[in-house]
Scaffold this active site. Structure first.
Site, PDB file in Angstrom:
ATOM      1  N   ASP A  49       0.980  -1.276  -0.200  1.00 28.97           N
ATOM      2  CA  ASP A  49       0.007   0.038   0.126  1.00 28.97           C
ATOM      3  C   ASP A  49       0.747   1.195   0.058  1.00 28.97           C
ATOM      4  O   ASP A  49       0.710   2.232  -0.710  1.00 28.97           O
ATOM      5  CB  ASP A  49      -1.058   0.028   1.225  1.00 28.97           C
ATOM      6  N   GLU A  72      -5.128   7.633   0.837  1.00 26.28           N
ATOM      7  CA  GLU A  72      -5.464   6.823   1.931  1.00 26.28           C
ATOM      8  C   GLU A  72      -4.794   6.748   3.195  1.00 26.28           C
ATOM      9  O   GLU A  72      -5.139   6.668   4.376  1.00 26.28           O
ATOM     10  CB  GLU A  72      -6.198   5.426   1.649  1.00 26.28           C
ATOM     11  N   ASP A 142      -6.260   5.375  -4.194  1.00 25.56           N
ATOM     12  CA  ASP A 142      -6.063   4.266  -3.097  1.00 25.56           C
ATOM     13  C   ASP A 142      -5.198   3.276  -3.603  1.00 25.56           C
ATOM     14  O   ASP A 142      -5.362   2.808  -4.648  1.00 25.56           O
ATOM     15  CB  ASP A 142      -7.806   3.488  -3.146  1.00 25.56           C
ATOM     16  N   ILE A 144      -4.028   0.504  -2.693  1.00 25.77           N
ATOM     17  CA  ILE A 144      -4.289  -1.050  -2.810  1.00 25.77           C
ATOM     18  C   ILE A 144      -5.656  -1.067  -2.373  1.00 25.77           C
ATOM     19  O   ILE A 144      -5.897  -0.968  -1.231  1.00 25.77           O
ATOM     20  CB  ILE A 144      -3.317  -1.969  -2.073  1.00 25.77           C
ATOM     21  N   ASP A 145      -6.637  -1.025  -3.459  1.00 27.31           N
ATOM     22  CA  ASP A 145      -8.109  -1.090  -3.055  1.00 27.31           C
ATOM     23  C   ASP A 145      -8.295  -2.393  -2.741  1.00 27.31           C
ATOM     24  O   ASP A 145      -8.350  -3.280  -3.882  1.00 27.31           O
ATOM     25  CB  ASP A 145      -8.969  -0.346  -4.136  1.00 27.31           C
ATOM     26  N   THR A 147      -7.390  -4.361   0.229  1.00 30.91           N
ATOM     27  CA  THR A 147      -6.100  -4.974   1.018  1.00 30.91           C
ATOM     28  C   THR A 147      -6.241  -6.258   1.594  1.00 30.91           C
ATOM     29  O   THR A 147      -5.466  -7.150   1.510  1.00 30.91           O
ATOM     30  CB  THR A 147      -5.567  -4.089   2.094  1.00 30.91           C
ATOM     31  N   HIS A 241     -17.657  -4.442   5.092  1.00 31.66           N
ATOM     32  CA  HIS A 241     -17.936  -3.383   4.005  1.00 31.66           C
ATOM     33  C   HIS A 241     -19.428  -3.010   3.627  1.00 31.66           C
ATOM     34  O   HIS A 241     -19.701  -1.867   3.498  1.00 31.66           O
ATOM     35  CB  HIS A 241     -17.012  -3.546   2.909  1.00 31.66           C
ATOM     36  N   SER A 264     -12.530  -5.058  -4.181  1.00 28.53           N
ATOM     37  CA  SER A 264     -12.052  -3.877  -4.783  1.00 28.53           C
ATOM     38  C   SER A 264     -12.822  -3.250  -5.954  1.00 28.53           C
ATOM     39  O   SER A 264     -13.919  -3.762  -6.502  1.00 28.53           O
ATOM     40  CB  SER A 264     -10.499  -4.296  -5.512  1.00 28.53           C
ATOM     41  N   LYS A 267     -14.688  -4.262  -9.401  1.00 30.35           N
ATOM     42  CA  LYS A 267     -16.061  -4.730  -9.703  1.00 30.35           C
ATOM     43  C   LYS A 267     -16.589  -3.730 -10.671  1.00 30.35           C
ATOM     44  O   LYS A 267     -17.583  -4.061 -11.479  1.00 30.35           O
ATOM     45  CB  LYS A 267     -17.010  -4.849  -8.485  1.00 30.35           C
ATOM     46  N   ARG A 281     -23.733  -2.082  -2.978  1.00 33.13           N
ATOM     47  CA  ARG A 281     -22.859  -1.629  -1.556  1.00 33.13           C
ATOM     48  C   ARG A 281     -23.759  -1.080  -0.495  1.00 33.13           C
ATOM     49  O   ARG A 281     -23.808   0.421  -0.744  1.00 33.13           O
ATOM     50  CB  ARG A 281     -21.474  -1.162  -1.988  1.00 33.13           C
ATOM     51  N   ASP A 294     -12.524   4.889  -2.487  1.00 34.36           N
ATOM     52  CA  ASP A 294     -13.032   3.761  -2.789  1.00 34.36           C
ATOM     53  C   ASP A 294     -14.056   3.559  -3.986  1.00 34.36           C
ATOM     54  O   ASP A 294     -14.510   2.626  -4.418  1.00 34.36           O
ATOM     55  CB  ASP A 294     -14.009   2.976  -1.446  1.00 34.36           C
TER      56      ASP A 294
END
Length: 357
Positions: A49, A72, A142, A144-145, A147, A241, A264, A267, A281, A294
């Site tokens: 990250d 982030e 971000d 590493i979206d 993680t 999430h 992540s 999608k 979501r 995100d």
């Protein structure tokens, strides 16, 4: 072309960071004790990250020194040994990148931002502390979206967006582990090295390319269905999430039987490719505020691919001028058309409101 230089910088920075994260993923997993930290919100953050954030912000500052960045991660609390590990990974990645993937006439560093010392790394990471807002332009990152997906050896994404006056104008997403044949599509030659990059500039369409090339771009578009029963949903893996039970209730009400679960903003990329139809979501708590990093890059990619991106209750566009978080509740993205998207959101609203009935 509008934002031509910005698109080049975003693409090459995400590309280089994607290579690094792909290269070190197995190493980070094998040595979690020394490569992974638990943040105050109990979420993990890794050497990957921080290294990816450093590469990308340094590229931005080297090319647009006055630009602000909402990132982030922060360097607060990092030991010298941990920061040294970040710098070593960046140097090792430079060797591989320069040998096999370097593009001419592009600078990731310069005299002002040389990225050679531990202090350089700390400074660059903390350039990501901008608070965002309604006016002016800033980048949103971000590194590493997903993680947790990264730590499972599964899907994750490197995500960068350019926001101007509260509207996402450019988005770039690297998906180093994405294999399209796993989702019913044919892969492009060259994807084996480190997956794909997806990108879009508002008003100019959405495109993708194997990350190893990033020169031959294929335009992408969502698919349009006439009935929700034919839809495939995209949902996260982690239950922390989003509300999986309520998402299941929505699917039952709409007669949707097929779902893809992955981490992540990959999608959003599958939605833009027409390999699925609606991303759900739903907030676990109405007090939860989504982070702009995100969703920002995915926002413009979905929009330029012909999709729709709103909150999960009021069917309003996401507002990226509210600071580092979104003021709206939940997120729904779909391939449309508008009447089907509205139906999904109204069903979502009914389900969410019923929790307090």
């Amino acid at each position: 072309m509008a934002l031509e230089r910005e698109l080049l910088v975003a693409t090459q920075a995400v590309r280089k960071a994607s290579l690094l994260t792909k290269r070190i993923q197995s190493e980070v997993i094998s040595h979690k004790d020394s490569t992974t930290i638990t943040k105050n919100d109990n979420s993990p953050v890794t050497t990957g990250d921080y290294a990816a954030q450093t590469i990308i912000i340094n590229a931005i500052k080297s090319n647009f020194p006055d630009d602000k960045v909402v990132g982030e991660e922060s360097s607060s609390g990092l030991s010298d040994a941990f920061v040294s590990g970040i710098l070593n990974e960046i140097k090792a990645n430079d060797e591989v990148y320069n040998k096999n993937y370097k593009k001419d006439d592009f600078l990731f560093t310069n005299d002002q931002f040389p990225l050679k010392s531990l202090e350089d790394v700390r400074q660059i990471i903390d350039f990501g502390n901008y608070e965002g807002g309604r006016k002016g332009r800033f980048w949103c990152l971000d590194p590493i979206d997903g993680t947790k997906g990264f730590l499972r050896g599964e899907q994750f994404a490197v995500c960068l967006a350019l926001i101007v006056d509260g509207v996402v104008q450019l988005g770039c997403i690297g998906c180093p582990n994405l294999v399209l044949s796993s989702y019913g599509a044919q892969d492009l030659k060259g994807h084996e090295s480190f997956g794909y990059i997806f990108r879009a500039v508002r008003g100019l369409g959405a495109f993708y390319s194997p990350s190893s090339d990033a020169e031959s771009w294929t335009k992408i578009h969502v698919r349009h269905l006439k009935d929700t029963k034919d839809m495939i949903t995209l949902e996260g893996v982690e239950k922390g999430h989003s509300s999986h039970d309520e998402q299941t209730a929505i699917k039952n009400k709409l007669n949707i039987s097929k779902s893809l679960h992955l981490d992540s903003q990959a999608k959003y990329c599958l939605l833009a490719l027409g390999l699925a139809d609606v991303y759900l979501r739903l907030p676990i708590k109405l007090s939860y505020q989504e982070k702009i990093w995100d969703h920002a890059a995915g926002n413009v990619i979905v929009h330029e691919a012909g999709g729709i991106h709103t909150d999960a209750m009021e069917d309003v566009p996401l507002d990226f001028g509210n600071g580092r978080t979104l003021a709206t509740k939940g997120v729904i993205a779909s391939s449309g058309p508008r009447e089907l998207h509205d139906l999904v959101v109204s069903t979502s609203c009914d389900v969410i409101q019923s929790r307090n009935a």
